[in-house]
Design a protein around this motif. Structure first.
Motif, PDB file in Angstrom:
ATOM      1  N   PHE A 193       0.837  -1.198   0.000  1.00 23.98           N
ATOM      2  CA  PHE A 193       0.000   0.000   0.000  1.00 23.98           C
ATOM      3  C   PHE A 193       0.870   1.245   0.000  1.00 23.98           C
ATOM      4  O   PHE A 193       2.071   1.191   0.266  1.00 23.98           O
ATOM      5  N   ALA A 194       0.245   2.366  -0.312  1.00 24.50           N
ATOM      6  CA  ALA A 194       0.931   3.659  -0.346  1.00 24.50           C
ATOM      7  C   ALA A 194       0.346   4.575   0.714  1.00 24.50           C
ATOM      8  O   ALA A 194      -0.829   4.461   1.065  1.00 24.50           O
ATOM      9  N   GLY A 195       1.165   5.490   1.179  1.00 20.15           N
ATOM     10  CA  GLY A 195       0.719   6.464   2.163  1.00 20.15           C
ATOM     11  C   GLY A 195       0.059   7.659   1.520  1.00 20.15           C
ATOM     12  O   GLY A 195       0.192   8.780   2.001  1.00 20.15           O
ATOM     13  N   SER A 196      -0.634   7.428   0.428  1.00 18.17           N
ATOM     14  CA  SER A 196      -1.328   8.472  -0.318  1.00 18.17           C
ATOM     15  C   SER A 196      -2.605   7.902  -0.914  1.00 18.17           C
ATOM     16  O   SER A 196      -2.637   6.731  -1.301  1.00 18.17           O
TER      17      SER A 196
ATOM     18  N   VAL B 261       4.840  -6.697   4.658  1.00 14.89           N
ATOM     19  CA  VAL B 261       4.104  -5.493   4.264  1.00 14.89           C
ATOM     20  C   VAL B 261       5.073  -4.512   3.608  1.00 14.89           C
ATOM     21  O   VAL B 261       6.133  -4.199   4.170  1.00 14.89           O
ATOM     22  N   PHE B 262       4.700  -4.037   2.427  1.00 19.34           N
ATOM     23  CA  PHE B 262       5.480  -3.042   1.692  1.00 19.34           C
ATOM     24  C   PHE B 262       4.719  -1.723   1.724  1.00 19.34           C
ATOM     25  O   PHE B 262       3.556  -1.667   1.328  1.00 19.34           O
TER      26      PHE B 262
ATOM     27  N   ALA C 252      10.195 -10.731   0.732  1.00 22.12           N
ATOM     28  CA  ALA C 252       9.631 -12.088   0.671  1.00 22.12           C
ATOM     29  C   ALA C 252      10.495 -13.081   1.448  1.00 22.12           C
ATOM     30  O   ALA C 252       9.982 -13.907   2.209  1.00 22.12           O
ATOM     31  N   ILE C 253      11.798 -12.988   1.280  1.00 26.44           N
ATOM     32  CA  ILE C 253      12.713 -13.896   1.990  1.00 26.44           C
ATOM     33  C   ILE C 253      12.628 -13.657   3.495  1.00 26.44           C
ATOM     34  O   ILE C 253      12.527 -14.604   4.285  1.00 26.44           O
TER      35      ILE C 253
ATOM     36  N   VAL D 130       7.074  -8.554   8.894  1.00 24.35           N
ATOM     37  CA  VAL D 130       8.237  -7.822   8.396  1.00 24.35           C
ATOM     38  C   VAL D 130       7.758  -6.733   7.440  1.00 24.35           C
ATOM     39  O   VAL D 130       6.819  -6.942   6.660  1.00 24.35           O
ATOM     40  N   PHE D 131       8.435  -5.583   7.490  1.00 22.56           N
ATOM     41  CA  PHE D 131       8.074  -4.448   6.653  1.00 22.56           C
ATOM     42  C   PHE D 131       9.221  -4.076   5.719  1.00 22.56           C
ATOM     43  O   PHE D 131      10.389  -4.214   6.066  1.00 22.56           O
TER      44      PHE D 131
END
Length: 192
Positions: A6-9, A74-75, A183-184, A114-115
């Motif tokens: 997700f994006a912070g926008s 989470v990205f 992913a890893i 993990v982020f």
């Protein structure tokens, strides 16, 4: 294993939505299920202790916390506003900490996955100053594990091809490295 992007926008045409969608595409293309969500679908009032005391956390905060809980990694693609993150992103992160089950501190959902962070901006620094602040909030503020790999994409207005990929192949490769590292790490992560 599944990754959330997700994006912070919530802005239409957001460079960071493009970046998050591209990262999600890279994940899926490499055989890792990736899902993009838009914070527009999780509107929350500006955090207020008085509002929380009167009404509790908003339903959308509980829904977003539950969503985070479904993914091992989470990205977050973060815009930079005045050398920091967007009020939208900060508000979302804060409200999620206020959704607490019995015996919870509110930080468990951050500590148990993990982020990865990256950001795009029209300027020269590519959201780097905002990413420093986001890393601090996630690691120090809520106790999350954030991988060291990240992409700070400068001059984002000129950075994307029509198909959504990055024009600069080195930047495209770096984003791929970030997604692969997420992913890893998510696969190996052991909940503290």
């Amino acid at each position: 294993m599944r990754l959330l992007f997700f994006a912070g926008s919530t802005r239409e045409g957001s460079f960071n939505k493009k970046l998050a969608r591209l990262a999600q595409h890279i994940s899926t293309a490499n055989g890792v299920e990736g899902v993009f969500v838009d914070l527009r679908d999780y509107p929350m009032p500006l955090y207020s202790g008085d509002l929380e005391a009167e009404h509790g956390p908003p339903q959308k905060a509980a829904e977003f916390k539950a969503l985070l809980g479904e993914y091992q990694g989470v990205f977050i693609a973060s815009p930079e506003y005045n050398s920091s993150i967007t009020p939208l992103l900060k508000n979302t992160l804060d409200w999620v900490t206020r959704v607490r089950g019995k015996g919870e501190t509110g930080l468990e959902v951050y500590k148990s996955r993990v982020f990865a962070i990256s950001g795009a901006s029209g300027g020269y620094y590519g959201a780097m100053r905002g990413l420093l602040h986001l890393r601090q909030i996630l690691e120090v503020g809520v106790g999350a594990t954030v991988i060291p790999q990240q992409l700070a994409l400068p001059r984002a207005g000129d950075a994307f091809e029509a198909d959504g990929s990055l024009k600069d192949q080195a930047q495209q490769k770096l984003l791929t490295v970030v997604v692969e590292a997420l992913a890893i790490a998510a696969k190996r992560f052991v909940v503290p």
